[in-house]
Design a protein around this motif. Structure first.
Motif, PDB file in Angstrom:
ATOM      1  N   HIS A 144       1.069  -1.071   0.070  1.00 33.14           N
ATOM      2  CA  HIS A 144      -0.050  -0.015  -0.015  1.00 33.14           C
ATOM      3  C   HIS A 144       0.971   1.248   0.090  1.00 33.14           C
ATOM      4  O   HIS A 144       0.555   2.438  -0.599  1.00 33.14           O
ATOM      5  N   LYS A 145       2.216   1.093   0.639  1.00 30.67           N
ATOM      6  CA  LYS A 145       3.039   2.452   0.682  1.00 30.67           C
ATOM      7  C   LYS A 145       3.470   2.585  -0.996  1.00 30.67           C
ATOM      8  O   LYS A 145       3.737   3.556  -1.363  1.00 30.67           O
ATOM      9  N   GLU A 146       3.778   1.520  -1.418  1.00 33.68           N
ATOM     10  CA  GLU A 146       4.370   1.503  -2.722  1.00 33.68           C
ATOM     11  C   GLU A 146       3.365   2.069  -3.703  1.00 33.68           C
ATOM     12  O   GLU A 146       3.684   2.881  -4.468  1.00 33.68           O
ATOM     13  N   PRO A 150      -4.096   4.422   0.984  1.00 31.77           N
ATOM     14  CA  PRO A 150      -4.321   3.963   2.593  1.00 31.77           C
ATOM     15  C   PRO A 150      -4.520   2.477   2.413  1.00 31.77           C
ATOM     16  O   PRO A 150      -4.918   1.675   1.374  1.00 31.77           O
ATOM     17  N   LEU A 151      -3.993   1.664   3.312  1.00 29.19           N
ATOM     18  CA  LEU A 151      -4.050   0.305   3.644  1.00 29.19           C
ATOM     19  C   LEU A 151      -5.407  -0.410   3.456  1.00 29.19           C
ATOM     20  O   LEU A 151      -5.627  -1.186   2.629  1.00 29.19           O
ATOM     21  N   GLY A 152      -6.419   0.282   3.825  1.00 28.69           N
ATOM     22  CA  GLY A 152      -7.882  -0.157   3.773  1.00 28.69           C
ATOM     23  C   GLY A 152      -8.223  -0.224   2.190  1.00 28.69           C
ATOM     24  O   GLY A 152      -8.871  -1.214   1.658  1.00 28.69           O
ATOM     25  N   THR A 153      -7.847   0.774   1.347  1.00 26.91           N
ATOM     26  CA  THR A 153      -8.056   0.975   0.017  1.00 26.91           C
ATOM     27  C   THR A 153      -7.540   0.155  -0.806  1.00 26.91           C
ATOM     28  O   THR A 153      -7.867  -0.752  -1.684  1.00 26.91           O
TER      29      THR A 153
END
Length: 184
Positions: A144-146, A150-153
């Motif tokens: 998700h950072k790459e 957002p993590l949820g998305t």
């Protein structure tokens, strides 16, 4: 001889069964490992380590909980991720191509081609999410950072992509099961 019989024999520490299962599953597992670590020598060692673990922990495999390939795949993936984290090789800084001749004939089975074509029909962000997690071996938190979402998305991208792939297939493919099982 069926896989279930071989697995039962493996659980009884039958070396012949291990050999047969190795012959059947090692090419696919090696493909996963080499894509993640990008070094042939390390990939071969990790493949051997994976099957040593399969031998040692074979009694832990339960066919009711999932396919044998999925179980071996998870062992291999964890071994590669541990290796990469331990050796600070998460960033590739040089070309570590396995093949010196890029034009060598590569045989790809029809199910792989069908899955690859199906993935290419997905929206770009869905393709990228699947690529990061299942082919590059990143965790959801790393991926998700790459993608800078957002993590949820990111997790919803994975779920939506898998749902679309599942809708496309009338029969379940081994790789699709791996993807779905990895989300559980």
């Amino acid at each position: 001889m069926s896989d279930l019989i071989l697995i039962k024999q493996l659980q009884n520490k039958d070396e012949y069964a291990l050999s047969k299962l190795y012959d059947k599953y090692s090419p696919a597992i090696f493909g996963v490992i080499i894509r993640m670590c990008k070094d042939e020598a390390h990939a071969q060692n990790l493949l051997q380590d994976t099957f040593i673990t399969v031998w040692e922990k074979s009694e832990q495999y339960d066919p009711e909980k999932g396919r044998f390939y999925t179980w071996v795949y998870r062992i291999a993936k964890n071994k590669v991720l541990n290796f990469l984290r331990k050796s600070d090789q998460l960033i590739q800084s040089e070309d570590l191509s396995v093949y010196s001749n890029k034009e060598d004939e590569i045989t790809i089975d029809s199910e792989y081609l069908e899955l690859s074509g199906s993935i290419k029909k997905l929206e770009t962000h869905h393709q990228r999410a699947l690529e990061l997690v299942y082919f590059e071996g990143l965790t959801h938190r790393e991926a998700h950072k790459e993608m800078d979402v957002p993590l949820g998305t990111f997790k919803s991208y994975i779920r939506q992509a898998l749902k679309k792939l599942k809708e496309h297939y009338s029969k379940t493919l081994v790789l699709l099961i791996v993807l779905i099982d990895a989300l559980r």
